[in-house]
Design a protein around this motif. Structure first.
Motif, PDB file in Angstrom:
ATOM      1  N   LEU A  40     -15.809   7.762   9.373  1.00 54.32           N
ATOM      2  CA  LEU A  40     -15.245   7.781   7.913  1.00 54.32           C
ATOM      3  C   LEU A  40     -16.070   7.273   6.982  1.00 54.32           C
ATOM      4  O   LEU A  40     -16.207   7.538   5.882  1.00 54.32           O
ATOM      5  CB  LEU A  40     -13.904   6.889   8.191  1.00 54.32           C
ATOM      6  N   ALA A  41     -16.806   6.063   7.502  1.00 53.18           N
ATOM      7  CA  ALA A  41     -17.839   5.593   6.448  1.00 53.18           C
ATOM      8  C   ALA A  41     -18.644   6.715   6.020  1.00 53.18           C
ATOM      9  O   ALA A  41     -19.252   6.541   4.600  1.00 53.18           O
ATOM     10  CB  ALA A  41     -18.522   4.353   7.018  1.00 53.18           C
ATOM     11  N   ARG A  42     -19.181   7.654   6.954  1.00 49.77           N
ATOM     12  CA  ARG A  42     -20.251   8.631   6.279  1.00 49.77           C
ATOM     13  C   ARG A  42     -19.416   9.686   5.446  1.00 49.77           C
ATOM     14  O   ARG A  42     -20.006  10.148   4.652  1.00 49.77           O
ATOM     15  CB  ARG A  42     -20.996   9.323   7.773  1.00 49.77           C
ATOM     16  N   THR A  43     -18.436  10.029   5.890  1.00 52.05           N
ATOM     17  CA  THR A  43     -17.685  10.882   4.891  1.00 52.05           C
ATOM     18  C   THR A  43     -17.473  10.148   3.369  1.00 52.05           C
ATOM     19  O   THR A  43     -17.557  11.027   2.464  1.00 52.05           O
ATOM     20  CB  THR A  43     -16.177  10.951   5.504  1.00 52.05           C
ATOM     21  N   LEU A  44     -17.261   8.679   3.319  1.00 51.57           N
ATOM     22  CA  LEU A  44     -17.228   8.222   2.042  1.00 51.57           C
ATOM     23  C   LEU A  44     -18.318   8.164   1.344  1.00 51.57           C
ATOM     24  O   LEU A  44     -18.345   8.451   0.164  1.00 51.57           O
ATOM     25  CB  LEU A  44     -16.381   6.766   2.177  1.00 51.57           C
ATOM     26  N   ALA A  45     -19.542   7.905   2.339  1.00 51.30           N
ATOM     27  CA  ALA A  45     -20.834   7.942   1.483  1.00 51.30           C
ATOM     28  C   ALA A  45     -21.260   9.482   1.094  1.00 51.30           C
ATOM     29  O   ALA A  45     -21.783   9.484  -0.164  1.00 51.30           O
ATOM     30  CB  ALA A  45     -21.909   7.475   2.708  1.00 51.30           C
ATOM     31  N   ASP A  50     -20.615   4.284  -3.313  1.00 52.58           N
ATOM     32  CA  ASP A  50     -21.678   3.392  -3.228  1.00 52.58           C
ATOM     33  C   ASP A  50     -21.849   2.698  -1.875  1.00 52.58           C
ATOM     34  O   ASP A  50     -20.998   2.243  -1.361  1.00 52.58           O
ATOM     35  CB  ASP A  50     -21.874   2.528  -4.176  1.00 52.58           C
ATOM     36  N   GLY A  51     -22.860   2.746  -1.405  1.00 53.45           N
ATOM     37  CA  GLY A  51     -23.230   1.934  -0.029  1.00 53.45           C
ATOM     38  C   GLY A  51     -23.222   0.577   0.169  1.00 53.45           C
ATOM     39  O   GLY A  51     -22.794  -0.014   1.052  1.00 53.45           O
ATOM     40  N   SER A  52     -22.908  -0.219  -1.176  1.00 49.14           N
ATOM     41  CA  SER A  52     -22.859  -1.609  -1.278  1.00 49.14           C
ATOM     42  C   SER A  52     -21.514  -1.909  -1.390  1.00 49.14           C
ATOM     43  O   SER A  52     -21.100  -3.247  -1.040  1.00 49.14           O
ATOM     44  CB  SER A  52     -23.701  -2.027  -2.477  1.00 49.14           C
ATOM     45  N   ARG A  66     -13.473 -10.683  10.393  1.00 45.44           N
ATOM     46  CA  ARG A  66     -13.367 -11.944   9.280  1.00 45.44           C
ATOM     47  C   ARG A  66     -13.833 -11.714   7.806  1.00 45.44           C
ATOM     48  O   ARG A  66     -12.926 -12.040   7.027  1.00 45.44           O
ATOM     49  CB  ARG A  66     -14.191 -13.094  10.023  1.00 45.44           C
ATOM     50  N   LYS A  67     -14.987 -11.000   7.852  1.00 49.86           N
ATOM     51  CA  LYS A  67     -15.573 -10.924   6.472  1.00 49.86           C
ATOM     52  C   LYS A  67     -15.606  -9.073   6.285  1.00 49.86           C
ATOM     53  O   LYS A  67     -15.822  -8.452   7.174  1.00 49.86           O
ATOM     54  CB  LYS A  67     -16.937 -11.215   6.456  1.00 49.86           C
ATOM     55  N   PRO A  68     -15.606  -8.881   5.066  1.00 49.31           N
ATOM     56  CA  PRO A  68     -15.698  -7.470   4.668  1.00 49.31           C
ATOM     57  C   PRO A  68     -17.281  -7.078   5.077  1.00 49.31           C
ATOM     58  O   PRO A  68     -18.289  -7.880   5.080  1.00 49.31           O
ATOM     59  CB  PRO A  68     -15.716  -7.363   2.948  1.00 49.31           C
ATOM     60  N   VAL A  69     -17.711  -5.745   5.344  1.00 47.70           N
ATOM     61  CA  VAL A  69     -18.990  -5.292   5.742  1.00 47.70           C
ATOM     62  C   VAL A  69     -19.338  -4.323   4.623  1.00 47.70           C
ATOM     63  O   VAL A  69     -18.582  -3.322   4.353  1.00 47.70           O
ATOM     64  CB  VAL A  69     -18.939  -4.891   7.019  1.00 47.70           C
ATOM     65  N   ALA A  70     -20.716  -4.026   4.090  1.00 45.64           N
ATOM     66  CA  ALA A  70     -21.052  -3.239   3.299  1.00 45.64           C
ATOM     67  C   ALA A  70     -20.739  -1.653   3.891  1.00 45.64           C
ATOM     68  O   ALA A  70     -20.871  -1.401   5.220  1.00 45.64           O
ATOM     69  CB  ALA A  70     -22.269  -3.213   2.994  1.00 45.64           C
ATOM     70  N   LEU A  71     -20.337  -0.786   3.175  1.00 44.94           N
ATOM     71  CA  LEU A  71     -20.097   0.546   3.560  1.00 44.94           C
ATOM     72  C   LEU A  71     -21.426   1.271   4.301  1.00 44.94           C
ATOM     73  O   LEU A  71     -21.437   1.894   5.418  1.00 44.94           O
ATOM     74  CB  LEU A  71     -19.844   1.504   2.851  1.00 44.94           C
ATOM     75  N   SER A  72     -22.622   0.931   3.615  1.00 46.20           N
ATOM     76  CA  SER A  72     -23.932   1.338   4.316  1.00 46.20           C
ATOM     77  C   SER A  72     -24.181   0.956   5.760  1.00 46.20           C
ATOM     78  O   SER A  72     -24.814   1.602   6.608  1.00 46.20           O
ATOM     79  CB  SER A  72     -24.957   0.894   3.610  1.00 46.20           C
ATOM     80  N   CYS A  73     -23.495  -0.412   6.061  1.00 44.46           N
ATOM     81  CA  CYS A  73     -23.900  -0.821   7.494  1.00 44.46           C
ATOM     82  C   CYS A  73     -23.195  -0.002   8.514  1.00 44.46           C
ATOM     83  O   CYS A  73     -23.531   0.337   9.560  1.00 44.46           O
ATOM     84  CB  CYS A  73     -23.099  -2.167   7.715  1.00 44.46           C
ATOM     85  N   TRP A  74     -21.670   0.555   8.088  1.00 44.41           N
ATOM     86  CA  TRP A  74     -21.080   1.478   9.040  1.00 44.41           C
ATOM     87  C   TRP A  74     -21.750   2.997   9.114  1.00 44.41           C
ATOM     88  O   TRP A  74     -21.499   3.490  10.007  1.00 44.41           O
ATOM     89  CB  TRP A  74     -19.483   1.372   8.571  1.00 44.41           C
ATOM     90  N   THR A  75     -22.191   3.299   8.105  1.00 42.35           N
ATOM     91  CA  THR A  75     -22.990   4.495   8.153  1.00 42.35           C
ATOM     92  C   THR A  75     -23.847   4.648   9.190  1.00 42.35           C
ATOM     93  O   THR A  75     -24.435   5.663   9.815  1.00 42.35           O
ATOM     94  CB  THR A  75     -23.459   5.176   7.008  1.00 42.35           C
ATOM     95  N   LEU A  76     -24.618   3.504   9.585  1.00 42.29           N
ATOM     96  CA  LEU A  76     -25.947   3.711  10.322  1.00 42.29           C
ATOM     97  C   LEU A  76     -25.674   3.630  11.940  1.00 42.29           C
ATOM     98  O   LEU A  76     -26.524   3.552  12.739  1.00 42.29           O
ATOM     99  CB  LEU A  76     -26.853   2.488  10.082  1.00 42.29           C
TER     100      LEU A  76
END
Length: 108
Positions: A40-45, A50-52, A66-76
């Motif tokens: 889903l993260a790659r679909t959103l990208a 924005d990856g940030s 616990r904490k939010p993670v940048a979208l770009s981290c999930w795409t990798l």
């Protein structure tokens, strides 16, 4: 910030679904053998998010990280379920559709 909601479509078949609403449009991804979150993260990208952008993950309305993670981290990454090994996080490797059957012949 984007919130990804996780659910399981058919518990017997273990089809996991991730959905997110971005600017009034709903995006979703599902998979049986790997986590749908990176998919889903790659679909959103690809849709121009924005990856940030920070992403939170929820199941049944409760956060699972616990904490939010940048979208770009999930795409990798990909999270795959391998027989005998359980869940593993691996580097994302796109399928090279350009090779097609020529790639299969070369490998044979």
């Amino acid at each position: 910030m984007i919130t990804i909601h996780l659910s399981t479509e058919a518990k017997a078949r273990h089809i996991h679904i991730a959905t997110a609403d971005v600017d009034g449009q709903t995006y979703s991804a599902s998979h049986k053998t790997k986590s749908p979150i990176p998919v889903l993260a790659r679909t959103l990208a690809d849709a121009g998010v924005d990856g940030s952008t920070l992403v939170t993950i929820q199941r049944d309305g409760k956060p699972i990280l616990r904490k939010p993670v940048a979208l770009s981290c999930w795409t990798l990454i990909d999270v795959v379920d391998e027989d005998g090994r359980g869940l593993r996080t691996v580097k994302f490797r796109p399928f090279d559709a350009a090779l097609g059957s020529a790639g299969l012949k070369a490998a044979a």
